[in-house]
Design a protein around this motif. Structure first.
Motif, short mmCIF file in Angstrom:
data_model
loop_
_atom_site.label_atom_id
_atom_site.label_comp_id
_atom_site.label_asym_id
_atom_site.label_seq_id
_atom_site.Cartn_x
_atom_site.Cartn_y
_atom_site.Cartn_z
N LYS A 14 -35.71 -37.78 -26.85
CA LYS A 14 -34.50 -37.02 -27.17
C LYS A 14 -34.06 -36.17 -25.97
O LYS A 14 -32.87 -35.92 -25.79
CB LYS A 14 -34.75 -36.13 -28.38
N HIS A 15 -35.02 -35.74 -25.17
CA HIS A 15 -34.69 -34.91 -24.01
C HIS A 15 -35.04 -35.69 -22.73
O HIS A 15 -36.20 -36.05 -22.52
CB HIS A 15 -35.45 -33.59 -24.06
N PRO B 172 -30.36 -41.02 -25.58
CA PRO B 172 -31.47 -40.16 -26.00
C PRO B 172 -31.73 -40.24 -27.50
O PRO B 172 -30.80 -40.16 -28.31
CB PRO B 172 -30.99 -38.76 -25.59
#
Length: 326
Positions: free
Chosen positions: A261-262, A209
């Motif tokens: 990132k998520h 991520p």
């Protein structure tokens, strides 16, 4: 997603980053793969559906097989069927597939293995889960890619390459945030084990991520990015892309992919296939399991198949013996 993993990416060779004058490839199109069924009924995503063959050249077709968790008794494969005029590349990420052909070849591939079959002049083959897996059930996930052969190699003798997970070229990015598996071709001077008739490269990358992959790519190859799982962005424009989507890229020196990132809970990172090759730029006549240059050659392939010239099904106890044309 096992494939092949590395505990400490910092020990791997590093890819170089774009330099002065290098061009990150732009996005030409993004398409979403429709779902369907193949063989005896296993689920697939048709990765190249809706994309012009001229943008795919030298590739013809690709299925993402699964990802599916089979209950006991559910695993499925294909019946016996013919091929001529191209190569099939079967890459198993999770699970096991057994292979057998009319030339006496066969074998088993599992997590991270690849079976590269040059159909060439023609043969019959079958791909099935082993009996123990049918009885037990379990996770199955893989890719089958069809690579075209140029006119002067359409009728080469069939051959097979069993590429084991441990043979793949393994690289990482400058920050060690991405595991890059080179299945075939030359990537930044690192060679994958697959030997190809048509110059090409095939890479499976896993991005943590928030990480970015900047992958050096031959300027005379096309470039395709297919998302196996997860979400992120691709190209100089950072175009959003997610599971089951294919990005066709324009010209340049680097392929750029960024992981969000998520991520969704079932996909801890972003997994992509990066494919490309030198376009053959020849006429294609394609019908079912035969990829030739003219309609007459396709009709000849059907005749040869129907008259048994592509081989006979081996007499193996318990093996399915039904012939199909797909």
């Amino acid at each position: 997603m096992p494939a092949i993993t590395v505990d400490d990416l910092t020990l791997l060779p590093r890819l170089h980053t774009p330099g002065l004058g290098d061009v990150v490839r732009p996005v030409s199109s993004v398409t979403s793969a429709p779902s369907g069924y193949e063989g005896e009924g296993f689920p697939v995503r048709r990765a190249f559906a809706g994309v012009d063959l001229r943008d795919l050249d030298p590739f013809i077709h690709m299925d993402q097989m699964g990802e599916v968790e089979y209950a006991p008794g559910e695993p499925k494969g294909t019946p016996w069927h013919p091929h001529r005029g191209f190569e099939t590349v079967t890459y198993i990420i999770d699970g096991v597939f057994d292979h057998q052909d009319s030339h006496g070849g066969g074998g088993s591939i599992t997590n991270g293995d690849t079976q590269w079959m040059t159909a060439g002049s023609g043969l019959l083959h079958i791909e099935t889960p082993p009996e123990w897996l049918v009885q037990k059930g379990g996770l199955f996930h893989g890719i089958q890619l069809w690579v075209n052969l140029p006119r002067d190699q359409k009728l080469v003798a069939p051959r097979y390459q069993d590429l084991r997970a441990g043979q793949l070229g393994l690289l990482t990015t400058d920050d060690a945030g991405v595991l890059v598996r080179v299945i075939a071709g030359d990537v930044a001077g690192h060679q994958g084990p697959g030997s190809t008739h048509t110059p090409m490269a095939m890479v499976h990358a896993t991005l943590a991520p928030g990480s970015r992959l900047e992958l050096p790519w031959s300027v005379d190859f096309n470039a395709l990015v297919y998302v196996l799982s997860g979400n992120g962005a691709v190209g100089v424009e950072q175009h959003p892309i997610s599971t089951g989507q294919l990005a066709v890229l324009g010209r340049g020196d680097f392929v750029s992919v960024t992981s969000s990132k998520h991520q969704e809970s079932r996909a801890p990172g972003l997994d992509v296939l990066v494919l490309g090759g030198r376009p053959i730029r020849e006429q294609i006549a394609w019908a079912g399991p035969f990829v030739m240059n003219t309609r007459a050659e396709v009709m000849q392939a059907y005749e040869d198949y129907q008259k048994g010239r592509m081989g006979q099904i081996p007499a193996v106890h318990g093996a399915p013996t039904e012939l199909t044309e797909g």
